[in-house]
Design an enzyme around this catalytic site. Sequence first.
Site, mmCIF file in Angstrom:
data_model
loop_
_atom_site.group_PDB
_atom_site.id
_atom_site.type_symbol
_atom_site.label_atom_id
_atom_site.label_comp_id
_atom_site.label_asym_id
_atom_site.label_seq_id
_atom_site.Cartn_x
_atom_site.Cartn_y
_atom_site.Cartn_z
ATOM 1 N N HIS A 47 6.156 53.583 71.732
ATOM 2 C CA HIS A 47 6.397 52.304 71.060
ATOM 3 C C HIS A 47 6.448 52.516 69.559
ATOM 4 C CE1 HIS A 47 6.287 47.860 70.959
ATOM 5 N NE2 HIS A 47 5.668 48.037 69.796
ATOM 6 N N GLU A 49 6.343 51.178 65.783
ATOM 7 C CA GLU A 49 5.707 50.108 65.030
ATOM 8 C C GLU A 49 6.683 48.989 64.675
ATOM 9 O OE1 GLU A 49 3.213 49.849 60.859
ATOM 10 O OE2 GLU A 49 4.691 51.429 61.110
ATOM 11 N N CYS A 63 9.418 43.228 70.691
ATOM 12 C CA CYS A 63 8.468 44.320 70.493
ATOM 13 C C CYS A 63 7.053 43.970 70.945
ATOM 14 C CB CYS A 63 8.470 44.768 69.037
ATOM 15 S SG CYS A 63 10.079 45.377 68.491
ATOM 16 N N GLN A 66 6.787 43.800 74.686
ATOM 17 C CA GLN A 66 6.820 45.141 75.271
ATOM 18 C C GLN A 66 5.495 45.865 75.066
ATOM 19 O OE1 GLN A 66 10.223 47.309 73.812
ATOM 20 N NE2 GLN A 66 11.604 46.279 75.216
ATOM 21 N N GLU A 87 8.364 51.947 61.350
ATOM 22 C CA GLU A 87 8.707 50.542 61.141
ATOM 23 C C GLU A 87 10.208 50.339 60.951
ATOM 24 O OE1 GLU A 87 8.456 46.726 61.047
ATOM 25 O OE2 GLU A 87 6.499 47.679 60.926
ATOM 26 N N GLY A 88 10.740 49.325 61.623
ATOM 27 C CA GLY A 88 12.141 48.945 61.436
ATOM 28 C C GLY A 88 13.124 50.043 61.796
ATOM 29 N N ARG A 89 12.897 50.685 62.936
ATOM 30 C CA ARG A 89 13.711 51.853 63.333
ATOM 31 C C ARG A 89 13.671 52.927 62.252
ATOM 32 N NH1 ARG A 89 18.399 48.366 65.183
ATOM 33 N NH2 ARG A 89 17.625 47.479 67.108
ATOM 34 N N ASP A 121 19.835 53.638 63.911
ATOM 35 C CA ASP A 121 18.469 53.985 64.292
ATOM 36 C C ASP A 121 18.088 55.291 63.614
ATOM 37 O OD1 ASP A 121 16.031 54.482 65.569
ATOM 38 O OD2 ASP A 121 16.780 53.875 67.538
ATOM 39 N N ARG A 123 15.004 56.666 63.751
ATOM 40 C CA ARG A 123 13.783 57.226 64.347
ATOM 41 C C ARG A 123 13.996 58.614 64.907
ATOM 42 N NH1 ARG A 123 12.450 52.315 68.320
ATOM 43 N NH2 ARG A 123 14.687 52.569 68.601
#
Length: 187
Positions: A47, A49, A63, A66, A87-89, A121, A123
Amino acid sequence: MNIEISEIANLPSRFGDFKVKAFKEGHKEHLVIYSKNLDDIPIVRVHSECLTGDAIGSLKCDCRDQLEYALKMANETGGMVIYLRQEGRDIGLLNKVNAYALQDQGYNTIEANHQLGFSADERSYEIVTFILNHFNIDKIRLLTNNPAKINSISGVEIVERIPIVMESNEYNEGYLNVKRDEMGHMI
């Protein structure tokens, strides 16, 4: 990978009685919340943030729903939630709020990120394999809709993908459609 690892602590919560351990990767500090009775092949939720959703209850995303579902499932099944500080992708809170402002003007979540100079994205998930290896976990049941998470976990067998589909609302329906139609999420 230079990772600093905390001790194990107890974390009683409204979702169950957990153990927690933190992993510091550079300036990011990730948290692993796991059942005291970790299953041999645990259900794992990775997960990212989301302060606005997780803590404040924003209706623009799914979010919080989930995260709460994953924590309940981790408690019931001997599972684990890996809470990544992305945070925020991974564009950060300031840029996430700027992306929200662009979304208020009619851009979708991907278009807003592009307007700010980011990919859809940003991440990464390399730390997930490190964490699972740290816990000597070599097989998991992954609680996700995101194909990027599935494809990024290496050295650990994903024996099952478990969907995590939440009900949409008037504020997040477009966001969820973009995740499905443009980002390949399996929802």
